[in-house]
Design an enzyme around this catalytic site. Sequence first.
Site, short mmCIF file in Angstrom:
data_model
loop_
_atom_site.label_atom_id
_atom_site.label_comp_id
_atom_site.label_asym_id
_atom_site.label_seq_id
_atom_site.Cartn_x
_atom_site.Cartn_y
_atom_site.Cartn_z
N ARG A 37 -0.47 -6.79 -11.88
CA ARG A 37 -0.79 -5.23 -11.92
C ARG A 37 -2.06 -4.85 -12.47
NH1 ARG A 37 3.72 -1.59 -14.52
NH2 ARG A 37 5.06 -2.80 -12.94
N HIS A 83 3.18 -4.02 -0.68
CA HIS A 83 3.42 -3.48 -1.76
C HIS A 83 4.35 -2.52 -2.06
CE1 HIS A 83 1.07 -2.98 -5.68
NE2 HIS A 83 1.17 -1.82 -5.63
N TYR A 127 -4.00 14.07 5.47
CA TYR A 127 -5.18 14.90 5.86
C TYR A 127 -6.57 14.11 5.89
CZ TYR A 127 -2.32 19.10 4.65
OH TYR A 127 -1.33 20.04 4.60
#
Length: 748
Positions: A37, A83, A127
């Site tokens: 991570r 993931h 968007y």
Amino acid sequence: MGQPVLPPPGDGIESVELKTALEERYYAYALSTIMQRALPDARDGLKPVHRRILYGMRLLRLDPTSAFKKCAKIVGDVMGDFHPHGDQAIYDALVRLSQDFAQRYPLVDGQGNFGNIDGDGPAAYRYTEARLTEVARLLLDGIDEDTVDFRPSYNGEKEEPVVLPAAFPNLLANGSQGIAVGMATSIPPHNAAELCDAALYLIQNREATSEQLCTFVQGPDFPTGGILIDSPDVIREAYRTGRGGFRVRARWAKEDLGRGTWNIVVTEIPYGVPKARLIEKLADLLQEKKLPLLADVRDESAEDVRVVLEPRSRSVDPVLLMESLFRLSELEARVPLNLNVLVGGVVPRVIGLAECLREWVDHRRVVLQRRSSYRLGQIERRLEILGGLLIVYLDLDEVIRIIREEDEPKAALMARFELTEVQANAILDTRLRSLRKLEEMELKREFEALTQEKEGIEALLGSEKLQWTEITKQIRAVKKTFGPETKLGKRRTTLENPPDTAGIDFTAAMVEREPITVILSEKGWIRALKGHVADLSGVTFKGDDTLKVSFLSETTAKILLLASNGKVFTIEASKLPGGRGFGDPVRLMVDLDDGTEIVAALPYKPESKLLVAGSDGRGFIAPSDALVANTRKGKAILGLDEGTSATLLVPAEGDHIAVCSSDKLMLVFPASEVTELSRGKGVRLQRCRQSRLTDACVFTLADGLPWRDGSGQARLYQVAMLEKFMGHRSDAGALMTRSFPKFERFGK
């Protein structure tokens, strides 16, 4: 009613010690945070989430030249295949890879609202659209040619790369931030062309040090520009150890408006500072009257940053104005360096600049070797097929006969022409129209070309020198693509020495100059009344507290406080609480020892002298500059014997000193008899056998001795009246009862 659910039998229960279980589980969590991570790989400079995003986008064929695709599609595919975390976490990582103010060399080309330098967030992923950039293409270049290892994805259905081939020095070029368990990483962005130059030097000189590589890598190169003000020595040390920090300032220029008026225009702000927060903080400082040199701040930014700072008057020094802003606001920021990375993708370690680049170039060599071996395997397979096809052309009629007449043509062909199974299959798959004469010539040409290429690759794999030569060519090509003459590769952060500000009093520049009256009570509460207040009869105190000392000063001044243990403390007058309440205890502002109290206070005057004395009659004259303390702990000035305490701190302006003791004995002697020290016990001013020193005054004999009586009325005694008190230091003095009726203290 159904049957009751019975608890499971106790046979399967296993007793585990809590300490051991917690240690094992926390260790597993810590390891996963560090490896999966927070820390980037030293070879490609990527964390797993970024690597998975780039690989997922490659699988979607989102090359720099292809059409954009919705980010929702990218996030969904990456989350489903590689993931297994929150979609927002993946989208946030994707957004950051596309922001040209966060990434020096963006890896994602975004279309739509991907946030801005003000700190506004991006639009929702339904968007926005994205595709890979040329930099990302370089990072992925050759991934399908067995250049890196793959591992199964979280559900075992797909494969994901352990590391990317990384033909671009991404770790240092784009930097990285991350907090793991017990460790963190912070790498600022750098200039890719400079990194390439350093890598080329490192290839030629394998034992090069980080200090030598600093000849090429001048320092960080932030996407938002700015000015780096650290000295070369500080920068070299940071790169040598892998730990340190860089001070970066906003870029500004004075804009002339005509008729002597001017503004300051800020065109670049420090890296990682949201512009909206910066302006909000400046506006707050203005409102709190902490920026007396500044009249207004305006944001006139459009495509580029343009923050206008309007001075209070045309006579303000622009350098002084900006230096005060650098001290108080985020127009100057410190960017930390902590080169804590996964070396070899496995071991977290803090490394220096040289080792960082060595990891990258060594990885490039491994990639070159694996890619060459993969290509060699392809060539050998093709040569095998071509060899079989060329045999066929020698006796086409026989081949056609075998295919037409034999029940097992493959076996017959293999036996007749001594072919391998691969060659026999290739012959059987050949179309009839490929049997023309022209095709035979093309096959021969291809065979020769591939044979030549094979020899070249075998030579490359057998020679370390040739491998480094090839890597040098590749790095030079990257440098050319991102060279200093290109728009993306041009250095944005410049290195400059800050202006010399040694003689500037910043307290005066940062605080609005206003008159105040400082009041200190017997119990150690301090406050500042606005203006110079002569009549303090209306001032109230808490409980049975009373006035100890008061004096006139200004908000820009410093206040010196003498404690009973001989320490002198310094506080800024601008930080004193207002006079509406009872003030604040001095103990909140300075670190007073237990059992000590403040016995004297006065405003600091630069280059003046002060008389400091203890209850035993010992003291000395000290330069005021030597008494200023820069910390809350104060400065030990007066040395004291056991049972004595500090009592006096008064201005030493004059040629004579008057001292008096608790048994009303007064002595006047020349000031020249007292030594000047910065600290110590001093000399005996007055012999105090059964009494203690209570007051002192340094005055000019010709002007007379000022004092106040019990009613507070100011009086002055001339030379003639002081004759019987005149003597030398360490005398006992004469009784002052008749000459000084109702004496309260010295001074006006």
